[in-house]
Design a protein around this motif. Structure first.
Motif, PDB file in Angstrom:
ATOM      1  N   ILE A  82      -6.970  -0.904   7.612  1.00 39.39           N
ATOM      2  CA  ILE A  82      -8.365  -0.501   6.998  1.00 39.39           C
ATOM      3  C   ILE A  82      -8.038   0.915   6.564  1.00 39.39           C
ATOM      4  CG2 ILE A  82     -10.758   0.279   7.402  1.00 39.39           C
ATOM      5  CD1 ILE A  82     -10.783  -2.156   9.368  1.00 39.39           C
ATOM      6  N   GLY A  83      -8.581   1.288   5.497  1.00 42.05           N
ATOM      7  CA  GLY A  83      -8.198   2.634   4.902  1.00 42.05           C
ATOM      8  C   GLY A  83      -7.081   3.035   4.227  1.00 42.05           C
ATOM      9  N   LYS A  84      -6.385   1.979   3.941  1.00 40.69           N
ATOM     10  CA  LYS A  84      -4.940   2.136   3.390  1.00 40.69           C
ATOM     11  C   LYS A  84      -5.325   2.127   1.786  1.00 40.69           C
ATOM     12  CE  LYS A  84      -2.458   1.960   7.079  1.00 40.69           C
ATOM     13  NZ  LYS A  84      -1.725   3.324   7.467  1.00 40.69           N
ATOM     14  N   ASP A  85      -4.464   2.978   1.015  1.00 35.80           N
ATOM     15  CA  ASP A  85      -4.516   3.013  -0.472  1.00 35.80           C
ATOM     16  C   ASP A  85      -3.604   2.011  -0.950  1.00 35.80           C
ATOM     17  OD1 ASP A  85      -4.859   3.925  -2.922  1.00 35.80           O
ATOM     18  OD2 ASP A  85      -3.712   5.548  -2.638  1.00 35.80           O
ATOM     19  N   TYR A  86      -4.508   0.630  -1.130  1.00 37.51           N
ATOM     20  CA  TYR A  86      -3.608  -0.412  -1.606  1.00 37.51           C
ATOM     21  C   TYR A  86      -3.494  -0.430  -3.084  1.00 37.51           C
ATOM     22  CZ  TYR A  86      -4.477  -2.807   2.876  1.00 37.51           C
ATOM     23  OH  TYR A  86      -4.524  -3.127   4.338  1.00 37.51           O
ATOM     24  N   ALA A  87      -2.704  -0.951  -3.596  1.00 33.98           N
ATOM     25  CA  ALA A  87      -2.035  -1.119  -5.094  1.00 33.98           C
ATOM     26  C   ALA A  87      -3.254  -1.980  -5.758  1.00 33.98           C
ATOM     27  CB  ALA A  87      -0.625  -1.862  -5.238  1.00 33.98           C
ATOM     28  N   GLY A  88      -3.405  -1.488  -7.194  1.00 30.73           N
ATOM     29  CA  GLY A  88      -4.380  -2.156  -7.680  1.00 30.73           C
ATOM     30  C   GLY A  88      -3.922  -3.738  -8.014  1.00 30.73           C
ATOM     31  N   ASN A  89      -4.823  -4.521  -8.276  1.00 34.03           N
ATOM     32  CA  ASN A  89      -4.516  -6.097  -8.641  1.00 34.03           C
ATOM     33  C   ASN A  89      -3.702  -6.073  -9.656  1.00 34.03           C
ATOM     34  OD1 ASN A  89      -7.195  -6.257  -6.979  1.00 34.03           O
ATOM     35  ND2 ASN A  89      -7.391  -8.304  -7.579  1.00 34.03           N
ATOM     36  N   TYR A 103       0.696  -1.105   0.016  1.00 35.50           N
ATOM     37  CA  TYR A 103       0.124  -0.089  -0.110  1.00 35.50           C
ATOM     38  C   TYR A 103       0.657   1.175  -0.115  1.00 35.50           C
ATOM     39  CZ  TYR A 103       0.609  -0.473   5.311  1.00 35.50           C
ATOM     40  OH  TYR A 103       0.878  -0.372   6.473  1.00 35.50           O
ATOM     41  N   GLU A 104       0.188   2.309  -0.348  1.00 32.50           N
ATOM     42  CA  GLU A 104       0.802   3.749  -0.452  1.00 32.50           C
ATOM     43  C   GLU A 104       1.659   3.728  -1.723  1.00 32.50           C
ATOM     44  OE1 GLU A 104      -0.543   5.752   1.165  1.00 32.50           O
ATOM     45  OE2 GLU A 104      -1.383   4.234   2.859  1.00 32.50           O
ATOM     46  N   ARG A 105       1.759   2.616  -2.372  1.00 37.52           N
ATOM     47  CA  ARG A 105       2.723   2.868  -3.817  1.00 37.52           C
ATOM     48  C   ARG A 105       1.734   1.875  -4.843  1.00 37.52           C
ATOM     49  NH1 ARG A 105       8.303   0.516  -3.904  1.00 37.52           N
ATOM     50  NH2 ARG A 105       7.385  -1.337  -2.573  1.00 37.52           N
ATOM     51  N   ASP A 106       1.529   2.521  -5.888  1.00 41.62           N
ATOM     52  CA  ASP A 106       0.593   1.519  -7.073  1.00 41.62           C
ATOM     53  C   ASP A 106       1.475   1.359  -8.247  1.00 41.62           C
ATOM     54  OD1 ASP A 106      -1.106   0.230  -8.365  1.00 41.62           O
ATOM     55  OD2 ASP A 106      -2.694   1.825  -8.647  1.00 41.62           O
ATOM     56  N   GLY A 107       2.004   0.321  -8.513  1.00 42.71           N
ATOM     57  CA  GLY A 107       2.816   0.387  -9.750  1.00 42.71           C
ATOM     58  C   GLY A 107       3.299  -1.452  -9.755  1.00 42.71           C
ATOM     59  N   ASN A 108       4.341  -1.448 -10.518  1.00 37.94           N
ATOM     60  CA  ASN A 108       4.775  -2.951 -10.476  1.00 37.94           C
ATOM     61  C   ASN A 108       5.909  -3.074  -9.324  1.00 37.94           C
ATOM     62  OD1 ASN A 108       6.392  -5.466 -10.955  1.00 37.94           O
ATOM     63  ND2 ASN A 108       5.517  -5.167 -13.155  1.00 37.94           N
ATOM     64  N   LEU A 109       5.247  -3.669  -8.303  1.00 40.05           N
ATOM     65  CA  LEU A 109       6.124  -3.659  -7.142  1.00 40.05           C
ATOM     66  C   LEU A 109       7.263  -4.881  -6.776  1.00 40.05           C
ATOM     67  CD1 LEU A 109       3.217  -2.630  -4.211  1.00 40.05           C
ATOM     68  CD2 LEU A 109       4.650  -1.118  -5.772  1.00 40.05           C
ATOM     69  N   TYR A 110       7.126  -5.866  -7.995  1.00 44.29           N
ATOM     70  CA  TYR A 110       7.971  -6.827  -7.763  1.00 44.29           C
ATOM     71  C   TYR A 110       8.211  -7.171  -9.150  1.00 44.29           C
ATOM     72  CZ  TYR A 110       9.832 -10.925  -5.195  1.00 44.29           C
ATOM     73  OH  TYR A 110      10.894 -11.834  -4.419  1.00 44.29           O
ATOM     74  N   PRO A 111       9.073  -6.426 -10.032  1.00 41.31           N
ATOM     75  CA  PRO A 111       9.226  -6.677 -11.444  1.00 41.31           C
ATOM     76  C   PRO A 111      10.295  -7.775 -11.755  1.00 41.31           C
ATOM     77  CG  PRO A 111      10.363  -4.770 -10.892  1.00 41.31           C
ATOM     78  CD  PRO A 111       9.509  -5.072  -9.597  1.00 41.31           C
ATOM     79  N   THR A 112      11.198  -7.943 -10.829  1.00 39.83           N
ATOM     80  CA  THR A 112      12.499  -8.420 -11.427  1.00 39.83           C
ATOM     81  C   THR A 112      12.354 -10.026 -11.781  1.00 39.83           C
ATOM     82  OG1 THR A 112      13.217  -9.088  -9.393  1.00 39.83           O
ATOM     83  CG2 THR A 112      13.740  -6.978  -9.986  1.00 39.83           C
ATOM     84  N   HIS A 113      11.178 -10.765 -11.094  1.00 39.01           N
ATOM     85  CA  HIS A 113      11.207 -12.173 -11.566  1.00 39.01           C
ATOM     86  C   HIS A 113      11.008 -12.434 -12.856  1.00 39.01           C
ATOM     87  CE1 HIS A 113      12.230 -13.613  -7.473  1.00 39.01           C
ATOM     88  NE2 HIS A 113      11.082 -13.812  -6.990  1.00 39.01           N
ATOM     89  N   GLY A 114      10.139 -11.720 -13.471  1.00 34.31           N
ATOM     90  CA  GLY A 114       9.990 -11.873 -14.978  1.00 34.31           C
ATOM     91  C   GLY A 114      10.935 -11.067 -15.833  1.00 34.31           C
ATOM     92  N   LEU A 115      11.181 -10.122 -15.284  1.00 31.36           N
ATOM     93  CA  LEU A 115      11.797  -9.019 -16.232  1.00 31.36           C
ATOM     94  C   LEU A 115      13.348  -9.550 -16.407  1.00 31.36           C
ATOM     95  CD1 LEU A 115      12.164  -6.400 -17.590  1.00 31.36           C
ATOM     96  CD2 LEU A 115      12.717  -5.177 -15.390  1.00 31.36           C
ATOM     97  N   GLY A 116      14.044 -10.274 -15.403  1.00 34.04           N
ATOM     98  CA  GLY A 116      15.366 -10.345 -15.312  1.00 34.04           C
ATOM     99  C   GLY A 116      15.954 -11.500 -16.392  1.00 34.04           C
ATOM    100  N   PRO A 117      15.072 -12.615 -16.740  1.00 36.62           N
ATOM    101  CA  PRO A 117      15.555 -13.342 -17.724  1.00 36.62           C
ATOM    102  C   PRO A 117      15.284 -12.939 -19.123  1.00 36.62           C
ATOM    103  CG  PRO A 117      14.156 -14.567 -16.048  1.00 36.62           C
ATOM    104  CD  PRO A 117      14.155 -13.161 -15.942  1.00 36.62           C
ATOM    105  N   ILE A 118      14.234 -12.063 -19.076  1.00 35.84           N
ATOM    106  CA  ILE A 118      14.155 -11.337 -20.610  1.00 35.84           C
ATOM    107  C   ILE A 118      15.103 -10.335 -20.906  1.00 35.84           C
ATOM    108  CG2 ILE A 118      12.385  -9.721 -21.870  1.00 35.84           C
ATOM    109  CD1 ILE A 118      11.559 -12.763 -21.666  1.00 35.84           C
ATOM    110  N   CYS A 119      15.551  -9.456 -19.902  1.00 35.04           N
ATOM    111  CA  CYS A 119      16.716  -8.509 -20.011  1.00 35.04           C
ATOM    112  C   CYS A 119      17.892  -9.323 -20.457  1.00 35.04           C
ATOM    113  CB  CYS A 119      16.828  -7.795 -18.855  1.00 35.04           C
ATOM    114  SG  CYS A 119      15.726  -6.445 -18.729  1.00 35.04           S
ATOM    115  N   GLN A 120      18.222 -10.401 -20.109  1.00 38.29           N
ATOM    116  CA  GLN A 120      19.459 -11.142 -20.464  1.00 38.29           C
ATOM    117  C   GLN A 120      19.382 -11.747 -21.804  1.00 38.29           C
ATOM    118  OE1 GLN A 120      20.144 -14.357 -17.263  1.00 38.29           O
ATOM    119  NE2 GLN A 120      21.677 -12.622 -16.040  1.00 38.29           N
ATOM    120  N   ILE A 121      18.261 -12.243 -22.052  1.00 36.68           N
ATOM    121  CA  ILE A 121      17.970 -12.741 -23.543  1.00 36.68           C
ATOM    122  C   ILE A 121      18.216 -11.564 -24.638  1.00 36.68           C
ATOM    123  CG2 ILE A 121      16.220 -13.435 -25.054  1.00 36.68           C
ATOM    124  CD1 ILE A 121      15.192 -15.338 -22.888  1.00 36.68           C
TER     125      ILE A 121
END
Length: 469
Positions: free
Chosen positions: A296-303, A238-256
């Motif tokens: 309760i009342g926190k601004d959660y990141a989108g699904n 919460y309090e941040r909305d974006g790609n909060l954990y990008p590296t698992h999918g991104l890392g292998p693609i960047c190496q390729i």
């Protein structure tokens, strides 16, 4: 003129969005706009840097909660490793991790019970590598402190949370000439390594597009009281909305795609759905347990967050993040080239040369031809040791083998910084209605001449595995 035009549009767009006003500066994410990027040339190029050989790699571990104990167990089964110290704020966690080493040659000292115990451990003179598996807020401070103390740093993902922290890692690694490797284990999963070697051998032709993701239903786990200390993983959502954990999918693609090593990210745009689960989950749990009132009342990141990236050479990457929707696990891992296509999820792993997937026999022939040396060397043993099916062990073994043989690491500080930077950049893009964001070049132009990751074991592969009985 293209870059100047983008800069002009970005600056004028910021004015229209009120970025210069104090009200916006108090919002939750203009850090990527405001980060103070270093000026001047690169201090020292850590890409391809081979540190002096270490016959024995003496390791100290910080963080023995979710990830740390598994790393301790894996490292104890690699030749040329000496586990010298274990550190966790909670004494019981350090003691439990030491229990894992019974019957081995390792007898580490324990550090715990105070906020500065980790510094006391890092300051020891008889350590070569600090392995960091703590909550995310501590990753950069601990990695920087380790490098300043003359140690290499291996840090769990993400390596940094802000653009400023990304630059701090880069500047420190270049100045100290100490490795800072982000422990992106998914780069060492079996199909990811297979497709990396296929790309190196030209199987896909020229890579056009790649996709990665972290789609993992962690809703219940993140709300469990005893899963993460002080519910830190939930608080990250919460309090941040974006790609909060990008590296698992991104890392292998960047190496390729040879990102940081022949190509570079140029800009990105990011969009998130609303939150449809986390706020509701907090309210549901709070009905029976007042502990959850604080959530309760926190601004959660989108699904679902979807981030699109364009590279300097005109290639595209899509990376997604969803840790709350009830759907099967996926990191996608899609590679699209001018001559072939591959996709890992949904299972089974598949490859195509046109409209039709290769059949079972053709896939077997492809695997036989393109399985890289590292998998042939330690793949079967990695499956026995474990750690996400063996990829964790392959990652740890490769790190140690490179340090012992004086080889460059597969993931350097520029990868740690760039892959981690996607989070704050995506947060800022989401805030600003999917506005395009320029991606910093942490190599400061060196990407044009940096060599791609070597998927062979040339100069290495000498480290044995000591399987426990």
């Amino acid at each position: 003129m293209k870059n100047n035009r983008r800069d002009f549009l970005r600056i004028t767009g910021l004015g229209g969005l009120g970025l210069v006003s104090s009200s916006f500066l108090n919002c939750k994410g203009p850090e990527a706009f405001l980060a103070n990027a270093p000026t001047g040339p690169q201090q020292f190029n850590m890409s391809g840097y081979a540190a002096p050989k270490l016959d024995t790699v003496r390791i100290g571990f910080i963080g023995l909660g979710m990830r740390g104990p598994g790393a301790v167990n894996r490292m104890s089964q690699i030749e040329g490793v000496e586990i010298k110290a274990l550190c966790d704020l909670r004494p019981k966690q350090a003691e439990k991790a030491k229990e894992l080493l019974k019957g081995t040659s390792h007898n580490p000292d324990l550090y715990s019970g105070s906020d500065d115990a980790w510094k006391e451990m890092v300051d020891r003179e008889d350590l070569d590598l600090i392995y960091i598996a703590t909550p995310w807020d501590w990753h950069t401070p601990m990695a920087v402190y380790a490098m300043e103390a003359g140690k290499h740093a291996a840090v769990e993902v993400p390596a940094a949370k802000t653009i400023d922290e990304c630059w701090e890692l880069v500047e420190t690694s270049e100045r100290t000439k100490k490795h800072c490797m982000m422990l992106e284990n998914c780069c060492y999963d079996f199909f990811e390594l297979l497709t990396l070697n296929m790309a190196r051998q030209g199987y896909f032709g020229e890579i056009i597009h790649g996709e990665g993701a972290y789609i993992h239903d962690l809703l219940d786990l993140n709300f469990q009281k005893n899963a993460y200390e002080d519910m830190w993983r939930l608080r990250e959502n919460y309090e941040r909305d974006g790609n909060l954990y990008p590296t698992h999918g991104l890392g292998p693609i960047c190496q390729i795609m040879n990102v940081n090593r022949g190509d570079q990210m140029d800009y990105l745009t990011s969009l998130s759905s609303n939150d449809f689960h986390m706020a509701a989950k907090a309210k549901e749990l709070a009905k029976d347990d007042p502990f959850y009132d604080q959530f309760i009342g926190k601004d959660y990141a989108g699904n679902m967050n979807t981030t699109m990236i364009k590279t300097k050479k005109g290639k595209s990457i899509m990376v997604q993040h969803d840790v709350t929707s009830p759907r099967p696990y996926s990191r996608i891992h899609l590679v699209s080239g001018t001559e072939a296509f591959a996709r890992k999820w949904p299972s089974p792993e598949r490859v195509a040369k046109g409209h039709s997937w290769l059949n079972e026999n053709e896939m077997s022939e492809l695997e036989s031809k393109y399985t890289p040396e590292i998998v042939k060397k330690v793949g079967d043993m990695a499956k026995k040791v474990g750690g996400h099916g063996g990829m964790d062990f392959i990652m740890d073994w490769r790190l140690i083998d490179c340090l012992r043989n004086g080889l460059p690491l597969d993931q350097d500080v520029y990868d740690a910084a760039l892959w981690s930077a996607i989070t704050p950049l995506s947060v800022d893009s989401v805030i600003n209605r999917a506005q395009s964001m320029d991606v910093p070049d942490f190599t400061r132009g060196a990407w044009k001449n940096n060599k791609p990751v070597d998927v062979t074991l040339k100069g290495g592969g000498t480290t044995n595995v000591i399987l426990k009985a």
